[in-house]
Design a protein around this motif. Structure first.
Motif, mmCIF file in Angstrom:
data_model
loop_
_atom_site.group_PDB
_atom_site.id
_atom_site.type_symbol
_atom_site.label_atom_id
_atom_site.label_comp_id
_atom_site.label_asym_id
_atom_site.label_seq_id
_atom_site.Cartn_x
_atom_site.Cartn_y
_atom_site.Cartn_z
ATOM 1 N N ILE A 174 61.838 91.586 51.747
ATOM 2 C CA ILE A 174 61.586 92.105 50.396
ATOM 3 C C ILE A 174 60.113 92.438 50.208
ATOM 4 O O ILE A 174 59.766 93.501 49.672
ATOM 5 C CB ILE A 174 62.080 91.104 49.326
ATOM 6 N N ILE A 175 59.240 91.567 50.648
ATOM 7 C CA ILE A 175 57.800 91.836 50.539
ATOM 8 C C ILE A 175 57.430 93.050 51.388
ATOM 9 O O ILE A 175 56.722 93.952 50.923
ATOM 10 C CB ILE A 175 56.965 90.601 50.938
ATOM 11 N N SER A 176 57.930 93.101 52.616
ATOM 12 C CA SER A 176 57.620 94.224 53.518
ATOM 13 C C SER A 176 58.104 95.547 52.935
ATOM 14 O O SER A 176 57.387 96.547 52.963
ATOM 15 C CB SER A 176 58.267 94.003 54.884
ATOM 16 N N ARG A 177 59.315 95.549 52.409
ATOM 17 C CA ARG A 177 59.867 96.773 51.835
ATOM 18 C C ARG A 177 59.063 97.229 50.619
ATOM 19 O O ARG A 177 58.733 98.406 50.476
ATOM 20 C CB ARG A 177 61.325 96.559 51.445
ATOM 21 N N SER A 178 58.722 96.304 49.751
ATOM 22 C CA SER A 178 57.960 96.650 48.549
ATOM 23 C C SER A 178 56.595 97.225 48.900
ATOM 24 O O SER A 178 56.169 98.241 48.337
ATOM 25 C CB SER A 178 57.774 95.424 47.665
ATOM 26 N N VAL A 179 55.914 96.587 49.821
ATOM 27 C CA VAL A 179 54.587 97.054 50.234
ATOM 28 C C VAL A 179 54.705 98.417 50.923
ATOM 29 O O VAL A 179 53.876 99.301 50.710
ATOM 30 C CB VAL A 179 53.895 96.019 51.144
ATOM 31 N N THR A 180 55.754 98.611 51.732
ATOM 32 C CA THR A 180 55.965 99.890 52.412
ATOM 33 C C THR A 180 56.175 101.008 51.402
ATOM 34 O O THR A 180 55.584 102.096 51.526
ATOM 35 C CB THR A 180 57.174 99.805 53.364
ATOM 36 N N ILE A 181 56.982 100.771 50.406
ATOM 37 C CA ILE A 181 57.226 101.785 49.370
ATOM 38 C C ILE A 181 55.925 102.125 48.658
ATOM 39 O O ILE A 181 55.604 103.299 48.458
ATOM 40 C CB ILE A 181 58.296 101.293 48.370
ATOM 41 N N ASP A 182 55.168 101.110 48.267
ATOM 42 C CA ASP A 182 53.886 101.355 47.594
ATOM 43 C C ASP A 182 52.937 102.151 48.478
ATOM 44 O O ASP A 182 52.280 103.078 48.017
ATOM 45 C CB ASP A 182 53.233 100.033 47.184
ATOM 46 N N TYR A 183 52.872 101.789 49.740
ATOM 47 C CA TYR A 183 51.981 102.470 50.686
ATOM 48 C C TYR A 183 52.374 103.940 50.842
ATOM 49 O O TYR A 183 51.524 104.830 50.798
ATOM 50 C CB TYR A 183 52.033 101.757 52.036
ATOM 51 N N MET A 184 53.666 104.195 51.023
ATOM 52 C CA MET A 184 54.111 105.573 51.238
ATOM 53 C C MET A 184 53.906 106.417 49.975
ATOM 54 O O MET A 184 53.547 107.584 50.063
ATOM 55 C CB MET A 184 55.579 105.604 51.674
#
Length: 181
Positions: free
Chosen positions: A81-91
């Motif tokens: 969940i943390i990885s996905r959230s950070v990935t979305i924000d980054y992209m």
């Protein structure tokens, strides 16, 4: 990993935090890579590495290790969940309005042919005719048509579907399946 994460990875001890990321870096990078592949055609390893650093930064900055509870979720779910959230924000941050001006070309004007469709009188009800004209010739969405006619958007979609079915049957296109807006 059923034992208490706080006893294994105490955020106040830098060596243990470092150990936390050594133990979980492959899992986090795999989560990032899998999510990126599901959303984007071309991903690069440096993007995965940068996002991994963002995940690590977020976990350390917000002291998430001490806030983790195995009662709420597994460690793998929590990290995903943390990885996905950070990935979305980054992209979102990286690909927001990225258009290279030198590569931009003015779109060519496509000549549109003016098609007229002759629908025999009485084939469609008055409401079906109204809905079809408003959606296809008036470029309105179902919600906008519903507001103008005083009916629900679902009713508009249903009337449109019924009209299209009648028209397909009449024009011999019953077996053809096309996506209609």
């Amino acid at each position: 990993m059923k034992e208490n994460i706080h006893s294994i990875y105490d955020n106040k001890n830098a060596i243990n935090v470092d150990q936390f990321f050594k133990d979980n870096n492959i899992k986090i990078k795999n989560d990032i890579g899998t999510f990126l592949k599901s959303k984007f055609n071309c991903i690069k390893q440096f993007e995965v590495d940068e996002i991994f650093q963002e995940v690590a930064f977020k976990i350390i900055k917000h002291n998430y290790i001490t806030k983790y509870s195995s009662d709420k979720s597994s460690l793998n779910t929590w990290l995903y969940i943390i990885s996905r959230s950070v990935t979305i924000d980054y992209m979102r941050k990286m690909y927001r309005n990225t258009l290279i001006i030198d590569e931009y070309t003015e779109p060519s004007v496509v000549e549109s042919q003016n098609y007229t469709l002759k629908i025999p009188r009485g084939m469609l009800s008055e409401r079906q005719t109204q809905v079809i004209k408003m959606i296809f010739w008036g470029d309105l969405r179902a919600v906008e048509v519903a507001e103008q006619l005083g009916i629900s958007p679902q009713t508009v979609r249903s009337v449109k579907h019924q009209a299209i079915t009648k028209l397909r049957r009449y024009f011999g296109a019953e077996s053809e399946r096309r996506i209609v807006s």
